[in-house]
Design a protein around this motif. Structure first.
Motif: not given
Length: 535
Positions: A397, A432, A434, A522, A524, A533, A535
């Motif tokens: 992240y 990921l 953010i 977010y 995972y 993910s 998303f």
């Protein structure tokens, strides 16, 4: 007749040994000689004066007991002539050939018991082993590295058990005695230990000292006759009775043992230790805590835990425990990826690692590097510790501060360097992003709901693997300006000082914030052996 061996005790060790209070709390600097000059002598005293008794040796965890505190105490006993398999045995029923006397209250399981020649026994109480104090009656208690002990478990389980029957040891002032030894606590969870200063009985201690001086004068000046014997007997009776009610609290620095450790050791510690650690662990200075802060609902009792895989060290060589690294962490899911987040600074860089478990985010470990060691070394430290992890995958992240910056590394940005170093160590990376750093008011709201347990994830910290991070969380302040509510970060760029070490500033808490927000916003998912993910 065996030759008498002289052993050196420093002034402080001599003082507390002479007073020999029923309840004793000693906050001591490193290399003070806690195990040798205090713990081992109290164990030896209790065993000799209460044959057949049952004592409790209290430790925060099984790993701590068998790798640090118990070996140190037994090493101290060896200095005073007590030898394993002659004067005591560990973890087994005493062999008949040794001729040990029987304890007054025999145990059925000897796995965590030290049995002594005169029938006394010392049970090892590991607070991470459930109900280890239950169904046991103790005659005395000893706790080394006491700052790590859980006070709720002490008062609910162990203290009530310290009530052996007085019919056997009614004349012994150390029946139901308690000894706690530690270096200076920093975490709020150990403040109970410092509260013994208010429970101390200086008037009783002063009376004991006066009687000891009077006794010495009688021994030196009176002729050896019956009158002298009666006088000494009366003094000894008074001292014994006062000791039964005496409570001693001391804060000793390492300088008390300067004749043994030498001034060069103090200078080296001053040079090598983080300044605040030097103040607490060497000088035994108290560090005052914040009453509020950016994480006002953080509670040691609720948000920290101890999780050790004791099966790897039971019945084996405890000295090799460190070789197991992550395998000793029972909170680690070896088959799931590890989520990581970083914070970047010219002089200190952080990595905070966690895994989700239902509605909980377990912060399983944190790492930091300082000065010449940078991000690559930080990632290497992580990969070395988790070398035995079966699923070598990390969820990384990061926010926009990891892009286009290079003050902690080379010309590459932080995110690229981190990803490259993980892959160099054989780890797969799921990145990921953010977005931009969240406003502090929004971040605070999400974090606070999490710590309250009313929304999002409940953060839980492995206490033994996040010591500096937990201190930093409790030290994080709040500032309110015309722009609103902020985590106070003004000290991050200041030079390190004795009262303000780098690792206790807000950098590590920012890495935790990123990890927490990433997992909340977010999350995972694992797709059949790979990462993805939600998303």
């Amino acid at each position: 007749m065996s030759e008498i061996q002289k052993k050196y005790l420093n002034r402080a060790q001599q003082e507390v040994l002479a007073i020999s209070a029923n309840t004793e709390v000693d906050i001591c600097g490193r290399r003070f000689g806690k195990s040798f000059g205090i713990v081992s002598l109290r164990v030896k005293r209790n065993v000799e004066f209460m044959p057949g008794s049952t004592g409790g040796f209290i430790c925060a965890s099984y790993k701590q007991a068998h790798t640090r505190t118990l070996p140190a105490a037994l090493s101290g006993l060896a200095e005073f002539g007590w030898i394993e398999n002659i004067h005591y045995v560990i973890g087994k029923r005493p062999p008949v050939k040794l001729g040990f006397l029987k304890p007054l209250v025999p145990v059925h399981n000897y796995d965590d018991v030290v049995s002594f020649y005169n029938g006394a026994q010392m049970m090892i109480i590991s607070q991470d082993v459930k109900m280890s104090s239950n169904s046991v009656t103790f005659d005395w208690l000893v706790g080394d590295e006491a700052k790590g002990l859980n006070f709720d478990k002490l008062k609910d389980e162990t203290f009530p058990a310290n009530g052996g029957t007085r019919r056997y040891f009614s004349n012994c002032p150390w029946h139901h005695s308690i000894l706690f030894v530690s270096d200076m606590p920093v975490l709020k969870s150990a403040r109970w230990l410092l509260n013994y200063r208010e429970k101390a009985t200086p008037e009783i201690v002063s009376s004991i000292k006066g009687l000891l001086f009077e006794r010495w004068s009688v021994v030196q000046d009176w002729p050896d006759d019956d009158r002298k014997k009666v006088k000494l007997a009366n003094i000894d009776k008074l001292i014994s009775e006062l000791r039964r009610y005496a409570v001693v609290y001391n804060e000793w620095s390492t300088f008390e043992n300067i004749d043994v450790v030498g001034l060069q050791y103090i200078r080296q510690m001053k040079r090598d230790l983080p300044p605040l650690v030097f103040q607490t662990s060497i000088l035994s200075r108290r560090i005052e805590r914040l009453s509020g802060g950016f994480y006002p609902n953080f509670r040691d009792s609720l948000h920290t835990y101890i999780a050790n895989n004791n099966s790897l060290i039971i019945g084996k060589n405890p000295a090799k425990a460190s070789e197991y690294k992550c395998l000793l962490d029972s909170d680690l899911d070896l088959n799931a990826p590890i989520a990581v987040a970083f914070d970047f600074n010219a002089n200190i860089n952080w990595l905070v690692a966690g895994q989700r478990s239902g509605a909980t985010l377990k912060v399983i470990k944190s790492f930091y590097v300082k000065y010449h060691r940078k991000l690559r070394e930080l990632v290497d430290d992580f990969c070395d510790y988790y070398q035995a992890h079966k699923k070598k995958e990390v969820v990384f992240y990061y926010d926009s501060t990891a892009l286009g910056s290079n003050y902690a590394v080379s010309s590459d940005d932080f995110a690229s360097v981190i990803t490259e170093q993980f892959e160099k160590n054989g780890w797969a990376v799921e990145k990921l992003f953010i977005g931009k750093p969240m406003k502090h008011t929004e971040k605070y709201s999400i974090l606070d709901d999490g710590f309250k347990g009313v929304k999002h994830l409940l953060p839980m910290f492995n206490k033994e693997n996040n010591e500096a991070l937990l201190i930093a969380i409790q030290l994080a302040e709040v500032s309110i300006t015309s722009l609103g509510f902020h985590k106070h970060k003004g000290g991050e760029k200041l030079a390190e000082s004795e009262d303000d070490p780098l690792e206790y500033r807000t950098d590590g808490t920012d890495a935790f914030d990123t990890l927490f927000l990433g997992n909340v916003l977010y999350p995972y998912e694992i797709h059949g052996g790979g990462l993805g993910s939600a998303f």
